[in-house]
Motif scaffolding. Structure first.
Motif, PDB file in Angstrom:
ATOM      1  N   GLU A 169       0.816  -1.222   0.000  1.00 16.62           N
ATOM      2  CA  GLU A 169       0.000   0.000   0.000  1.00 16.62           C
ATOM      3  C   GLU A 169       0.844   1.264   0.000  1.00 16.62           C
ATOM      4  OE1 GLU A 169      -2.522  -0.099   3.375  1.00 16.62           O
ATOM      5  OE2 GLU A 169      -3.706  -1.824   2.704  1.00 16.62           O
ATOM      6  N   THR A 170       2.096   1.168   0.416  1.00 19.30           N
ATOM      7  CA  THR A 170       2.900   2.368   0.665  1.00 19.30           C
ATOM      8  C   THR A 170       4.116   2.501  -0.255  1.00 19.30           C
ATOM      9  OG1 THR A 170       4.059   1.178   2.444  1.00 19.30           O
ATOM     10  CG2 THR A 170       2.165   2.525   3.071  1.00 19.30           C
ATOM     11  N   GLY A 171       4.080   1.798  -1.381  1.00 18.07           N
ATOM     12  CA  GLY A 171       5.114   1.991  -2.390  1.00 18.07           C
ATOM     13  C   GLY A 171       6.243   0.996  -2.383  1.00 18.07           C
ATOM     14  N   PHE A 172       6.293   0.111  -1.402  1.00 18.42           N
ATOM     15  CA  PHE A 172       7.333  -0.907  -1.357  1.00 18.42           C
ATOM     16  C   PHE A 172       6.901  -2.137  -2.164  1.00 18.42           C
ATOM     17  CE2 PHE A 172       8.210   1.491   2.532  1.00 18.42           C
ATOM     18  CZ  PHE A 172       9.598   1.557   2.541  1.00 18.42           C
ATOM     19  N   ASP A 173       7.853  -2.952  -2.515  1.00 20.82           N
ATOM     20  CA  ASP A 173       7.576  -4.253  -3.092  1.00 20.82           C
ATOM     21  C   ASP A 173       7.163  -5.183  -1.953  1.00 20.82           C
ATOM     22  OD1 ASP A 173       7.596  -6.798  -4.181  1.00 20.82           O
ATOM     23  OD2 ASP A 173       9.507  -6.559  -5.221  1.00 20.82           O
ATOM     24  N   ALA A 174       5.940  -5.713  -2.006  1.00 17.69           N
ATOM     25  CA  ALA A 174       5.439  -6.551  -0.917  1.00 17.69           C
ATOM     26  C   ALA A 174       6.325  -7.770  -0.686  1.00 17.69           C
ATOM     27  CB  ALA A 174       4.012  -6.995  -1.210  1.00 17.69           C
ATOM     28  N   ASP A 175       6.997  -8.226  -1.731  1.00 13.27           N
ATOM     29  CA  ASP A 175       7.866  -9.399  -1.589  1.00 13.27           C
ATOM     30  C   ASP A 175       9.137  -9.074  -0.811  1.00 13.27           C
ATOM     31  OD1 ASP A 175       6.131 -11.043  -2.948  1.00 13.27           O
ATOM     32  OD2 ASP A 175       7.040 -10.664  -4.903  1.00 13.27           O
ATOM     33  N   ARG A 176       9.405  -7.783  -0.594  1.00 15.42           N
ATOM     34  CA  ARG A 176      10.589  -7.396   0.164  1.00 15.42           C
ATOM     35  C   ARG A 176      10.228  -6.960   1.587  1.00 15.42           C
ATOM     36  NH1 ARG A 176      15.074  -4.273  -3.266  1.00 15.42           N
ATOM     37  NH2 ARG A 176      16.379  -5.699  -2.034  1.00 15.42           N
ATOM     38  N   ALA A 177       8.967  -7.199   1.960  1.00 15.96           N
ATOM     39  CA  ALA A 177       8.550  -6.965   3.345  1.00 15.96           C
ATOM     40  C   ALA A 177       8.998  -8.141   4.198  1.00 15.96           C
ATOM     41  CB  ALA A 177       7.036  -6.799   3.427  1.00 15.96           C
ATOM     42  N   PHE A 178       9.123  -7.914   5.495  1.00 13.54           N
ATOM     43  CA  PHE A 178       9.582  -8.961   6.400  1.00 13.54           C
ATOM     44  C   PHE A 178       8.969  -8.765   7.778  1.00 13.54           C
ATOM     45  CE2 PHE A 178      12.632  -5.465   6.602  1.00 13.54           C
ATOM     46  CZ  PHE A 178      12.709  -5.226   7.961  1.00 13.54           C
ATOM     47  N   GLU A 179       9.014  -9.813   8.572  1.00 11.12           N
ATOM     48  CA  GLU A 179       8.617  -9.745   9.967  1.00 11.12           C
ATOM     49  C   GLU A 179       9.285 -10.890  10.705  1.00 11.12           C
ATOM     50  OE1 GLU A 179       4.469 -10.461  10.699  1.00 11.12           O
ATOM     51  OE2 GLU A 179       4.331 -11.964   9.109  1.00 11.12           O
ATOM     52  N   GLY A 180       9.422 -10.753  12.014  1.00  8.76           N
ATOM     53  CA  GLY A 180      10.034 -11.816  12.799  1.00  8.76           C
ATOM     54  C   GLY A 180      10.091 -11.450  14.261  1.00  8.76           C
ATOM     55  N   MET A 181      10.397 -12.439  15.082  1.00  8.75           N
ATOM     56  CA  MET A 181      10.595 -12.237  16.508  1.00  8.75           C
ATOM     57  C   MET A 181      12.090 -12.305  16.800  1.00  8.75           C
ATOM     58  SD  MET A 181       7.622 -11.679  17.820  1.00  8.75           S
ATOM     59  CE  MET A 181       8.031 -11.773  19.566  1.00  8.75           C
ATOM     60  N   GLN A 182      12.594 -11.297  17.474  1.00  9.65           N
ATOM     61  CA  GLN A 182      14.014 -11.224  17.783  1.00  9.65           C
ATOM     62  C   GLN A 182      14.204 -11.297  19.300  1.00  9.65           C
ATOM     63  OE1 GLN A 182      16.520 -11.202  15.645  1.00  9.65           O
ATOM     64  NE2 GLN A 182      18.167 -10.976  17.134  1.00  9.65           N
ATOM     65  N   PRO A 183      14.995 -12.265  19.793  1.00  9.54           N
ATOM     66  CA  PRO A 183      15.246 -12.343  21.244  1.00  9.54           C
ATOM     67  C   PRO A 183      15.870 -11.059  21.773  1.00  9.54           C
ATOM     68  CG  PRO A 183      16.006 -14.328  20.134  1.00  9.54           C
ATOM     69  CD  PRO A 183      15.652 -13.344  19.055  1.00  9.54           C
TER      70      PRO A 183
END
Length: 391
Positions: free
Chosen positions: A345-359
């Motif tokens: 929605e904000t101009g980025f390539d959705a395939d280059r989005a990321f998420e994760g849990m970091q200790p």
């Protein structure tokens, strides 16, 4: 000469409010009360749910609760939950009062100290004409009196000083002596997942007093570090604090939705617990602005507590407590976002989005984490949720 760091207490930098023995005792009582509520009282909510609330809900609705919204409906009138909730809210108000007292008493000295000589090379630029966003004007976020922008004196630093000490008490010391755990943890994620990223300029959006900003100066000493916030008092304090710690940071009063930096100016843009304090529209504006500000290959990364979809429904209900009870009206929605959708929605390539849990980067024994994500137990989970996109 290098200062000695005590992991069991907040580092006493030059502008940290000095407390009397009685004031410190009051603050330590609040911190201990919060830990008691998180570790001893809060678990009783699950027992109350199993023993009473789920059965009452089933009698009325003809089914058991399936999500955190239905669990909230089942628990709202439960006496144990109402007792815990009242105690939790009271501990929050006690916390703010306990830090306001020494700040109010010593405010002239704190202002004088903040105006003292500097030598680290950082800068401070304020904009008295900046319009404070509606979502901050209309509510004192997390019950902090006056929010980030309230001013009570010329060259005021009161709310910066209040926030600095209160965060240490709120997290029960579990974000380290510099309250820098979220920044340190975000850096660890960037280093592990983008090892080739060598940022020349780094921007921290919604930096408040710079707790999470300063670690970037240590890890990338050749980079220019910038921090923005809408509140002048927290920025004055942030600048004085950074200078006293020998960190060169360029602070300026700006709204992260629309900044005055040129296109492609930053290689790394970060925020630490900013997203849950912005509206649905503002958060998307911030991502659009991050896209404009990033250089090709640059990364934007936000650190928060985990999304509800990754939690057991009862745990999601407990974590959602802040939405309705701690002046965090955007908390719930911020925990239901989809990074790929927002990136697209904000101009980025959705395939280059990321998420994760970091200790958590601060895993010392002194942290005494509950390993739970629940209202009033900030940093208790021992992990931070990070999400964002690469340009």
């Amino acid at each position: 000469m290098e200062a000695t760091i005590d992991l069991k207490s907040q580092f006493a930098h030059a502008v940290l409010p000095v407390t009397s023995s009685d004031e410190e005792a009051r603050q330590e009582f609040v911190k201990s009360l919060k830990f008691h509520l998180a570790s001893k009282v809060a678990p009783g909510n699950r027992l109350a749910y199993a023993a009473r609330a789920v059965g009452r809900f089933a009698e009325v609705e003809g089914k058991t609760p399936k999500n955190y919204h239905e669990i909230r409906a089942a628990m709202n009138d439960d006496p144990y939950f109402r007792f815990w909730s009242a105690m939790q809210r009271n501990s929050q108000e006690m916390m703010w009062k306990s830090v306001q007292i020494p700040v109010e008493r010593s405010l002239p000295e704190l202002i004088e100290a903040s105006l003292g000589e500097t030598g680290a090379g950082g800068t401070l630029t304020l904009d008295p004409a900046l319009e404070i966003p509606r979502y901050h004007r209309h509510v004192d976020i997390h019950c902090m009196p006056g929010g980030y922008h309230g001013e009570f004196a010329e060259n005021d630093v009161a709310n910066g000083a209040v926030y600095d000490r209160a965060v240490y008490l709120y997290a029960m010391g579990r974000m380290g002596p510099f309250n820098s755990d979220i920044g340190d943890t975000t850096i660890a994620y960037v280093k592990a997942n983008y090892p080739d990223l060598k940022p020349r300029r780094i921007l921290d959006m919604g930096c408040t007093v710079g707790h999470s900003t300063l670690p970037y100066a240590d890890i990338w000493p050749d980079a220019e570090i910038y921090g923005i916030d809408v509140g002048a008092p927290v920025l004055r304090y942030a600048h004085a604090r950074a200078e006293s710690l020998g960190k060169a940071v360029h602070f300026s009063q700006q709204n992260a939705e629309h900044t005055n930096f040129p296109d492609g100016h930053f290689d790394l843009i970060v925020s630490h617990i900013l997203v849950h304090e912005t509206s649905h529209v503002a958060m998307r504006n911030i991502m659009k602005e991050a896209n404009r500000l990033l250089s090709p290959g640059g990364v934007v990364i936000h650190a928060e507590t985990p999304p509800y979809r990754d939690l057991d429904p009862f745990d999601a209900f407990m974590l959602d407590w802040d939405t309705r009870n701690n002046n965090e009206p955007y908390w719930g929605a911020s925990h239901e976002i989809d990074p790929k959708q927002i990136a697209g929605e904000t101009g980025f390539d959705a395939d280059r989005a990321f998420e994760g849990m970091q200790p958590s980067a601060f895993d010392a024994e002194e942290a005494k984490r509950t390993k739970l994500f629940q209202g009033g137990d900030f940093a208790g989970g021992g992990m931070w949720y990070v999400w964002g996109a690469q340009k």
